[in-house]
Scaffold this motif. Structure first.
Motif, PDB file in Angstrom:
ATOM      1  N   MET A  72      -0.244   6.520  -4.554  1.00 23.39           N
ATOM      2  CA  MET A  72      -1.304   5.094  -3.935  1.00 23.39           C
ATOM      3  C   MET A  72      -2.880   4.467  -4.001  1.00 23.39           C
ATOM      4  SD  MET A  72       1.382   3.056  -3.147  1.00 23.39           S
ATOM      5  CE  MET A  72       0.674   2.469  -1.523  1.00 23.39           C
ATOM      6  N   ASP A  73      -2.932   5.455  -3.519  1.00 21.39           N
ATOM      7  CA  ASP A  73      -5.545   5.110  -3.673  1.00 21.39           C
ATOM      8  C   ASP A  73      -5.042   5.238  -5.358  1.00 21.39           C
ATOM      9  OD1 ASP A  73      -5.321   5.989  -1.078  1.00 21.39           O
ATOM     10  OD2 ASP A  73      -5.634   8.463  -1.287  1.00 21.39           O
ATOM     11  N   GLY A  74      -6.023   4.118  -5.049  1.00 25.35           N
ATOM     12  CA  GLY A  74      -6.861   4.221  -6.199  1.00 25.35           C
ATOM     13  C   GLY A  74      -5.210   2.671  -7.020  1.00 25.35           C
ATOM     14  N   GLN A  75      -4.264   2.311  -6.909  1.00 26.61           N
ATOM     15  CA  GLN A  75      -3.779   1.729  -7.405  1.00 26.61           C
ATOM     16  C   GLN A  75      -4.483  -0.291  -7.227  1.00 26.61           C
ATOM     17  OE1 GLN A  75      -0.847   0.997  -8.424  1.00 26.61           O
ATOM     18  NE2 GLN A  75      -0.312   3.934  -8.565  1.00 26.61           N
ATOM     19  N   PRO A  76      -4.819  -1.015  -8.642  1.00 29.52           N
ATOM     20  CA  PRO A  76      -5.468  -1.839  -8.446  1.00 29.52           C
ATOM     21  C   PRO A  76      -4.659  -2.873  -7.938  1.00 29.52           C
ATOM     22  CG  PRO A  76      -5.118  -1.299 -10.651  1.00 29.52           C
ATOM     23  CD  PRO A  76      -4.067  -0.522  -9.592  1.00 29.52           C
ATOM     24  N   GLY A  77      -5.088  -3.760  -7.409  1.00 22.77           N
ATOM     25  CA  GLY A  77      -5.238  -4.660  -5.835  1.00 22.77           C
ATOM     26  C   GLY A  77      -3.903  -4.205  -4.662  1.00 22.77           C
ATOM     27  N   LEU A  78      -4.357  -3.039  -4.086  1.00 24.08           N
ATOM     28  CA  LEU A  78      -3.127  -2.394  -3.039  1.00 24.08           C
ATOM     29  C   LEU A  78      -5.250  -2.751  -1.922  1.00 24.08           C
ATOM     30  CD1 LEU A  78      -1.714  -1.115  -1.741  1.00 24.08           C
ATOM     31  CD2 LEU A  78      -2.258   1.109  -2.177  1.00 24.08           C
ATOM     32  N   VAL A  79      -4.584  -3.200  -0.934  1.00 21.40           N
ATOM     33  CA  VAL A  79      -5.514  -2.628   0.313  1.00 21.40           C
ATOM     34  C   VAL A  79      -4.932  -2.122   0.902  1.00 21.40           C
ATOM     35  CG1 VAL A  79      -6.294  -4.525   1.860  1.00 21.40           C
ATOM     36  CG2 VAL A  79      -5.510  -6.262  -0.064  1.00 21.40           C
ATOM     37  N   GLY A  80      -3.792  -1.948   1.175  1.00 24.74           N
ATOM     38  CA  GLY A  80      -4.287  -0.849   2.334  1.00 24.74           C
ATOM     39  C   GLY A  80      -2.094  -0.762   2.764  1.00 24.74           C
ATOM     40  N   TYR A  81      -1.744   0.827   3.190  1.00 30.42           N
ATOM     41  CA  TYR A  81      -0.805   0.924   3.252  1.00 30.42           C
ATOM     42  C   TYR A  81      -0.519   2.194   4.477  1.00 30.42           C
ATOM     43  CZ  TYR A  81      -1.967   5.044   1.059  1.00 30.42           C
ATOM     44  OH  TYR A  81      -2.892   6.270   0.566  1.00 30.42           O
ATOM     45  N   SER A  82       1.237   2.220   4.472  1.00 35.91           N
ATOM     46  CA  SER A  82       1.670   2.880   5.732  1.00 35.91           C
ATOM     47  C   SER A  82       3.151   2.743   5.233  1.00 35.91           C
ATOM     48  CB  SER A  82       0.874   3.075   7.208  1.00 35.91           C
ATOM     49  OG  SER A  82       1.544   3.523   8.342  1.00 35.91           O
ATOM     50  N   VAL A  83       3.080   4.514   5.565  1.00 35.47           N
ATOM     51  CA  VAL A  83       4.975   4.793   5.953  1.00 35.47           C
ATOM     52  C   VAL A  83       5.054   5.530   7.224  1.00 35.47           C
ATOM     53  CG1 VAL A  83       6.562   6.373   4.792  1.00 35.47           C
ATOM     54  CG2 VAL A  83       4.839   5.094   3.493  1.00 35.47           C
ATOM     55  N   ARG A  84       6.595   5.373   7.163  1.00 39.61           N
ATOM     56  CA  ARG A  84       7.034   5.098   8.435  1.00 39.61           C
ATOM     57  C   ARG A  84       8.415   6.199   8.470  1.00 39.61           C
ATOM     58  NH1 ARG A  84       6.426   3.750  13.771  1.00 39.61           N
ATOM     59  NH2 ARG A  84       8.415   4.051  15.532  1.00 39.61           N
ATOM     60  N   MET A  95       4.933  -0.525   4.754  1.00 42.80           N
ATOM     61  CA  MET A  95       3.648  -1.254   5.015  1.00 42.80           C
ATOM     62  C   MET A  95       3.232  -1.181   3.838  1.00 42.80           C
ATOM     63  SD  MET A  95       2.647  -2.819   8.623  1.00 42.80           S
ATOM     64  CE  MET A  95       1.074  -0.847   8.458  1.00 42.80           C
ATOM     65  N   THR A  96       3.541  -2.094   3.374  1.00 44.44           N
ATOM     66  CA  THR A  96       1.594  -1.887   2.285  1.00 44.44           C
ATOM     67  C   THR A  96       1.339  -3.756   1.790  1.00 44.44           C
ATOM     68  OG1 THR A  96       3.583  -3.123   0.233  1.00 44.44           O
ATOM     69  CG2 THR A  96       2.896  -0.535   0.382  1.00 44.44           C
ATOM     70  N   LEU A  97      -0.223  -4.285   1.405  1.00 37.06           N
ATOM     71  CA  LEU A  97      -1.307  -5.057   1.765  1.00 37.06           C
ATOM     72  C   LEU A  97      -1.158  -5.209   0.541  1.00 37.06           C
ATOM     73  CD1 LEU A  97      -1.651  -7.365   3.598  1.00 37.06           C
ATOM     74  CD2 LEU A  97      -3.861  -5.509   4.414  1.00 37.06           C
ATOM     75  N   TRP A  98      -1.169  -6.242  -0.058  1.00 37.27           N
ATOM     76  CA  TRP A  98      -1.800  -6.538  -1.557  1.00 37.27           C
ATOM     77  C   TRP A  98      -2.223  -7.976  -1.691  1.00 37.27           C
ATOM     78  CZ3 TRP A  98      -0.452  -2.645  -4.287  1.00 37.27           C
ATOM     79  CH2 TRP A  98       0.770  -1.923  -4.103  1.00 37.27           C
ATOM     80  N   ALA A  99      -3.722  -7.654  -2.689  1.00 39.74           N
ATOM     81  CA  ALA A  99      -4.168  -8.327  -2.762  1.00 39.74           C
ATOM     82  C   ALA A  99      -3.361 -10.128  -3.546  1.00 39.74           C
ATOM     83  CB  ALA A  99      -5.549  -8.509  -4.343  1.00 39.74           C
ATOM     84  N   ASP A 100      -2.403  -9.557  -4.214  1.00 39.89           N
ATOM     85  CA  ASP A 100      -1.521 -10.953  -4.701  1.00 39.89           C
ATOM     86  C   ASP A 100       0.054 -10.126  -5.224  1.00 39.89           C
ATOM     87  OD1 ASP A 100      -1.935  -9.714  -7.434  1.00 39.89           O
ATOM     88  OD2 ASP A 100      -3.933 -10.928  -7.149  1.00 39.89           O
ATOM     89  N   HIS A 101       0.686 -11.274  -5.573  1.00 35.35           N
ATOM     90  CA  HIS A 101       2.391 -11.123  -6.110  1.00 35.35           C
ATOM     91  C   HIS A 101       2.215  -9.694  -7.140  1.00 35.35           C
ATOM     92  CE1 HIS A 101       6.342 -11.022  -6.308  1.00 35.35           C
ATOM     93  NE2 HIS A 101       6.032 -11.713  -7.813  1.00 35.35           N
ATOM     94  N   GLY A 102       0.910 -10.218  -8.012  1.00 32.65           N
ATOM     95  CA  GLY A 102       1.113  -9.959  -9.527  1.00 32.65           C
ATOM     96  C   GLY A 102       1.002  -7.856  -9.398  1.00 32.65           C
ATOM     97  N   ALA A 103      -0.231  -7.612  -8.511  1.00 29.92           N
ATOM     98  CA  ALA A 103      -0.838  -6.400  -7.928  1.00 29.92           C
ATOM     99  C   ALA A 103       0.887  -5.520  -7.145  1.00 29.92           C
ATOM    100  CB  ALA A 103      -1.553  -6.624  -6.815  1.00 29.92           C
ATOM    101  N   MET A 104       1.135  -6.243  -6.692  1.00 28.55           N
ATOM    102  CA  MET A 104       2.090  -5.469  -5.869  1.00 28.55           C
ATOM    103  C   MET A 104       3.719  -5.554  -7.051  1.00 28.55           C
ATOM    104  SD  MET A 104       5.918  -6.345  -4.836  1.00 28.55           S
ATOM    105  CE  MET A 104       6.169  -7.906  -4.467  1.00 28.55           C
ATOM    106  N   VAL A 105       3.751  -6.235  -7.729  1.00 28.46           N
ATOM    107  CA  VAL A 105       4.622  -6.711  -9.631  1.00 28.46           C
ATOM    108  C   VAL A 105       4.558  -5.374  -9.674  1.00 28.46           C
ATOM    109  CG1 VAL A 105       5.910  -7.544 -11.370  1.00 28.46           C
ATOM    110  CG2 VAL A 105       5.416  -8.790  -9.044  1.00 28.46           C
ATOM    111  N   ARG A 106       2.643  -5.012 -10.604  1.00 24.69           N
ATOM    112  CA  ARG A 106       2.915  -4.191 -10.999  1.00 24.69           C
ATOM    113  C   ARG A 106       2.514  -2.655 -10.724  1.00 24.69           C
ATOM    114  NH1 ARG A 106      -0.605  -8.459 -12.040  1.00 24.69           N
ATOM    115  NH2 ARG A 106      -2.939  -6.957 -10.579  1.00 24.69           N
ATOM    116  N   PHE A 107       2.585  -2.711  -9.410  1.00 24.35           N
ATOM    117  CA  PHE A 107       2.871  -1.231  -8.972  1.00 24.35           C
ATOM    118  C   PHE A 107       3.534  -0.740  -8.700  1.00 24.35           C
ATOM    119  CE2 PHE A 107       3.951   1.622  -5.227  1.00 24.35           C
ATOM    120  CZ  PHE A 107       3.646   2.106  -5.052  1.00 24.35           C
ATOM    121  N   VAL A 108       5.337  -1.549  -8.272  1.00 21.94           N
ATOM    122  CA  VAL A 108       6.657  -0.993  -8.537  1.00 21.94           C
ATOM    123  C   VAL A 108       7.114  -0.309  -9.758  1.00 21.94           C
ATOM    124  CG1 VAL A 108       6.616  -2.345  -6.506  1.00 21.94           C
ATOM    125  CG2 VAL A 108       7.683  -3.610  -8.538  1.00 21.94           C
TER     126      VAL A 108
END
Length: 155
Positions: A72-84, A95-108
């Motif tokens: 997770m750390d260093g993922q482009p466009g990732l603003v923050g995250y937590s797992v429960r 729970m993930t917070l992304w700069a935009d939809h494209g950043a989330m799509v690139r991560f998955v």
């Protein structure tokens, strides 16, 4: 003949154990939130997930989850995250917070997440995903808000 103390103790013990089990399955533990505590000026996409994992596949699922967390750390466009996850049980939330939809799509699409879903995705019995756009500068939500979002009927 059994004593009346033993007779009344067993139902009370059973009631107490059932209550404790119910309490423990309702308890969760989460990773500390990592990242920015506020959405960037242009806003951010909040993604909250909830999965129920098959007990037979739980070990491999959590092994794969740790690999994803390590990426997770260093993922482009990732603003923050937590797992429960449930303290005792088979439920997990992200729970993930992304700069935009494209950043989330690139991560998955990245190998860590893709491989985890390929290897352990069959262990997921059910999955819920909720999305919400946060305005620029909005504080990153905590778990109470994230869980309320999951309870909403509309995604």
């Amino acid at each position: 003949m059994k004593s009346s103390a033993a007779f009344t103790f067993r139902p009370l013990l059973a009631w107490a154990l059932a209550g404790a089990a119910s309490l423990l399955t309702g308890c969760g533990i989460s990773t500390p939130y990592r990242g920015s505590t506020a959405a960037p000026p242009g806003g951010a996409l909040l993604i909250v997930t909830h999965a129920v994992v098959d007990p037979a596949g739980r070990s491999e699922f959590f092994t794969q989850t740790l690999k994803v967390l390590d990426s997770m750390d260093g993922q482009p466009g990732l603003v923050g995250y937590s797992v429960r996850r449930q303290l005792v049980g088979n439920e997990v939330w992200t729970m993930t917070l992304w700069a935009d939809h494209g950043a989330m799509v690139r991560f998955v699409s990245q190998p860590a997440h893709w491989d985890a879903m390929t290897v352990s995705g069959s262990a997921i019995r059910s999955m819920a995903v909720r999305r919400r756009m946060l305005p620029g500068g909005a504080p990153a939500p905590g778990w109470a808000e994230a869980l309320r979002l999951l309870q909403a009927t509309a995604p």
